[in-house]
Design an enzyme around this catalytic site. Structure first.
Site, PDB file in Angstrom:
ATOM      1  CG  ASN A 144      40.622  36.676  30.719  1.00 49.06           C
ATOM      2  OD1 ASN A 144      39.562  37.146  31.134  1.00 49.06           O
ATOM      3  ND2 ASN A 144      41.638  37.435  30.344  1.00 49.06           N
ATOM      4  NE  ARG A 199      41.725  39.780  33.980  1.00 43.78           N
ATOM      5  CZ  ARG A 199      41.203  40.632  33.096  1.00 43.78           C
ATOM      6  NH1 ARG A 199      40.655  40.203  31.968  1.00 43.78           N
ATOM      7  NH2 ARG A 199      41.253  41.929  33.324  1.00 43.78           N
ATOM      8  CG  HIS A 235      46.264  46.400  34.396  1.00 44.80           C
ATOM      9  ND1 HIS A 235      46.427  47.697  33.966  1.00 44.80           N
ATOM     10  CD2 HIS A 235      45.656  45.745  33.386  1.00 44.80           C
ATOM     11  CE1 HIS A 235      45.943  47.832  32.742  1.00 44.80           C
ATOM     12  NE2 HIS A 235      45.466  46.641  32.366  1.00 44.80           N
ATOM     13  CG  LEU A 270      53.343  51.758  30.217  1.00 40.70           C
ATOM     14  CD1 LEU A 270      54.551  52.517  29.704  1.00 40.70           C
ATOM     15  CD2 LEU A 270      52.333  52.711  30.845  1.00 40.70           C
ATOM     16  NE  ARG A 298      39.527  50.813  29.263  1.00 40.35           N
ATOM     17  CZ  ARG A 298      40.322  49.837  29.693  1.00 40.35           C
ATOM     18  NH1 ARG A 298      41.386  50.127  30.420  1.00 40.35           N
ATOM     19  NH2 ARG A 298      40.054  48.587  29.422  1.00 40.35           N
ATOM     20  CG  PHE A 326      52.237  53.027  21.391  1.00 39.31           C
ATOM     21  CD1 PHE A 326      52.129  54.263  22.011  1.00 39.31           C
ATOM     22  CD2 PHE A 326      53.497  52.579  21.036  1.00 39.31           C
ATOM     23  CE1 PHE A 326      53.253  55.039  22.266  1.00 39.31           C
ATOM     24  CE2 PHE A 326      54.627  53.340  21.288  1.00 39.31           C
ATOM     25  CZ  PHE A 326      54.506  54.572  21.894  1.00 39.31           C
ATOM     26  CD  GLU A 374      47.457  40.450  33.286  1.00 45.11           C
ATOM     27  OE1 GLU A 374      47.784  40.629  32.098  1.00 45.11           O
ATOM     28  OE2 GLU A 374      46.485  41.004  33.815  1.00 45.11           O
TER      29      GLU A 374
HETATM   30  P1  ADP Z   1      46.142  44.624  26.299  1.00 45.18           P
HETATM   31  O1  ADP Z   1      45.909  45.756  27.251  1.00 45.18           O
HETATM   32  O2  ADP Z   1      45.090  44.478  25.264  1.00 45.18           O
HETATM   33  O3  ADP Z   1      46.569  43.330  26.962  1.00 45.18           O
HETATM   34  P2  ADP Z   1      48.872  44.638  25.295  1.00 45.18           P
HETATM   35  O4  ADP Z   1      49.577  44.569  26.602  1.00 45.18           O
HETATM   36  O5  ADP Z   1      48.933  43.466  24.397  1.00 45.18           O
HETATM   37  O6  ADP Z   1      47.394  45.127  25.454  1.00 45.18           O
HETATM   38  O7  ADP Z   1      49.473  45.915  24.531  1.00 45.18           O
HETATM   39  C1  ADP Z   1      48.981  46.324  23.298  1.00 45.18           C
HETATM   40  C2  ADP Z   1      49.724  47.600  22.898  1.00 45.18           C
HETATM   41  O8  ADP Z   1      51.115  47.305  22.787  1.00 45.18           O
HETATM   42  C3  ADP Z   1      49.268  48.158  21.566  1.00 45.18           C
HETATM   43  O9  ADP Z   1      49.044  49.550  21.670  1.00 45.18           O
HETATM   44  C4  ADP Z   1      50.455  47.883  20.662  1.00 45.18           C
HETATM   45  O10 ADP Z   1      50.604  48.861  19.660  1.00 45.18           O
HETATM   46  C5  ADP Z   1      51.607  47.950  21.629  1.00 45.18           C
HETATM   47  N1  ADP Z   1      52.770  47.243  21.084  1.00 45.18           N
HETATM   48  C6  ADP Z   1      52.881  45.925  20.807  1.00 45.18           C
HETATM   49  N2  ADP Z   1      54.091  45.659  20.243  1.00 45.18           N
HETATM   50  C7  ADP Z   1      54.742  46.852  20.171  1.00 45.18           C
HETATM   51  C8  ADP Z   1      56.023  47.257  19.686  1.00 45.18           C
HETATM   52  N3  ADP Z   1      56.876  46.390  19.162  1.00 45.18           N
HETATM   53  N4  ADP Z   1      56.346  48.573  19.795  1.00 45.18           N
HETATM   54  C9  ADP Z   1      55.487  49.463  20.317  1.00 45.18           C
HETATM   55  N5  ADP Z   1      54.267  49.136  20.791  1.00 45.18           N
HETATM   56  C10 ADP Z   1      53.896  47.863  20.714  1.00 45.18           C
END
Ligand code: ADP
Length: 398
Positions: free
Chosen positions: A7, A90, A180, A209, A241, A284, A384
């Site tokens: 990637n 990718r 995605h 998400l 975003r 998040f 993925e």
């Molecule tokens: P990307 O789009 O960079 O691949 P990810 O799928 O890894 O992102 O998701 C990242 C998001 O997931 C971040 O906002 C992070 O805060 C959230 N996140 C990861 N672990 C947790 C958790 N245990 N509880 C709530 N949110 C989480």
């Protein structure tokens, strides 16, 4: 058979070596700061780790480091490159040109080049990755490209067209492509496996998400709509975003602040979303913590996140005249039971009933709806890289 999944970003290269006999990850790593200075990190399944600084002027040098890390040194996992059957890359933007994964040929490279204007940073980086790989692994080494938006190519025109003057579609390919797609495809395939039947006749909504987020409506196993657009900026509020906003707000701010297109683009992609509203973070978990600590803007950002997901989800229920299954995936979708409950709270009119005990399970594949629920709600961790490896193996086995 071992497949190397790649990637490439504009200044990074992530890799995973996957053993297809049991689909396990043997080794993975990251080459960062390509074109700046260079850092390499690699890890093996048996717990070895190695991190070092090395000059990485281009993706080609990064590929030399990947090769080295796999066959020698602290993270050696194979004796020679001959053990790798193929490389799967990718690729973010396949436009309307690529509807499925394919073997890399000169024609495919020209096709990806022709789409550079739609995704300048991404597609340029992917091409550099493909060229670097050819140089290091050899010209006869099979390479496959897997496109982020190929799964969305079944959308009908009424879903993918923007109501802009038609010539921008005809002359400049301006339309919704979605992203995605590899994740949405993995999750919907996995759902079909869990159910033990095809998705023919079924209506599914997949909620990916993460830092970047998107929802996809899948009918009869085919995408009919997705929330991201020409770029991954569209949809609903994400980490940094903005998602969908009134387009006039953009021209208004641009005029007001006298911003260049590049500055406006950065504002929308990097300074908006959860970060822009909360002023705390794009992550998040950080924003949720700030909300719990009493930060009102963080609370607003979280409220907006739940509300906007619910609205998009509701619009897909309407578009499909119902929904049979809802799947949550990616960082937030897999880990945040709060998000899942909040999003499902307004779906009681559909007969959605969440089993809160099952929903409190974190990062596991699990059904979180009750037996009485009229809609099956699942958490399905995405993968993925595995999807890319599977496509690569299928294509080279043909
Ligand atoms: P990307 O789009 O960079 O691949 P990810 O799928 O890894 O992102 O998701 C990242 C998001 O997931 C971040 O906002 C992070 O805060 C959230 N996140 C990861 N672990 C947790 C958790 N245990 N509880 C709530 N949110 C989480």
């Amino acid at each position: 058979m071992k497949i190397l999944v790649i990637n490439c970003g504009s200044s990074s290269l992530k890799y995973q070596l996957i053993d297809m006999t049991d689909e396990s990850v043997i080794a993975k790593g990251l080459c960062e700061r390509i074109g700046i200075d260079g850092q390499v990190t690699c890890k093996t399944a048996d717990g070895r780790k190695h991190a070092y600084d090395v000059d990485l002027p281009t993706h080609t040098e990064a590929f030399y480091e990947v090769k080295k890390s796999l066959i020698e040194g602290a993270c050696k996992v194979i004796d020679s490159l001959d053990e790798i059957a193929a490389v799967g890359h990718r690729v973010v933007q396949g436009g309307a040109l690529f509807h499925e994964s394919c073997l890399v040929t000169d024609e495919v490279i020209s096709g990806i080049e022709s789409l550079i204007e739609l995704a300048p940073l991404h597609n340029m980086a992917h091409l550099q990755g493909i060229h670097g790989c050819t140089e290091v692994f050899g010209k006869d080494f099979p390479q496959v490209v897997v496109f982020d938006n190929a799964f969305h190519s079944t959308m009908p025109p009424k879903a993918y067209m923007f109501a802009l003057p038609y010539k921008y579609y005809e002359e400049h390919k301006v339309r919704k492509y979605g992203f995605h797609g590899t994740s949405h495809r993995y999750v919907s395939n996995r759902l079909s496996e869990i159910l033990g039947e095809s998705l023919e006749g079924k209506k599914v909504i997949v909620c990916h998400l993460g830092n970047g987020s998107s929802l996809t409506a899948i009918q009869d196993g085919k995408v009919i709509d997705t929330s991201m657009g020409l770029t991954p900026l569209d949809g609903f509020i994400m980490g940094s975003r903005c998602g969908a906003v009134d387009p006039s707000a953009i021209t208004y701010i641009q005029d007001l602040e006298k911003l260049t297109t590049g500055q406006m683009d950065a504002l929308l992609n990097k300074k908006s979303g959860l970060l822009g509203i909360s002023g705390v973070s794009s992550d998040f978990r950080d924003v949720l913590k700030a909300k719990h600590d009493g930060n009102e803007r963080a609370a607003l950002a979280i409220d907006m996140f739940f509300y906007q997901i619910t609205k998009v989800l509701g619009s897909y229920v309407a578009a499909m005249n119902g929904v049979d299954y809802i799947c949550f995936t990616a960082g937030i979708g897999e880990n945040s039971s709060l998000t899942r409950s909040e999003v499902c709270k307004n779906l009681t009119y559909l007969g959605v009933e969440i089993d809160e005990e099952a929903n409190s399970t974190i990062a596991e594949e699990i059904k979180i709806s009750t037996e009485n629920s009229k809609v099956g709600v699942y958490v399905i961790p995405t993968n993925e890289e595995l999807m890319i490896a599977r496509d690569t193996m299928a294509l080279i086995s043909k």
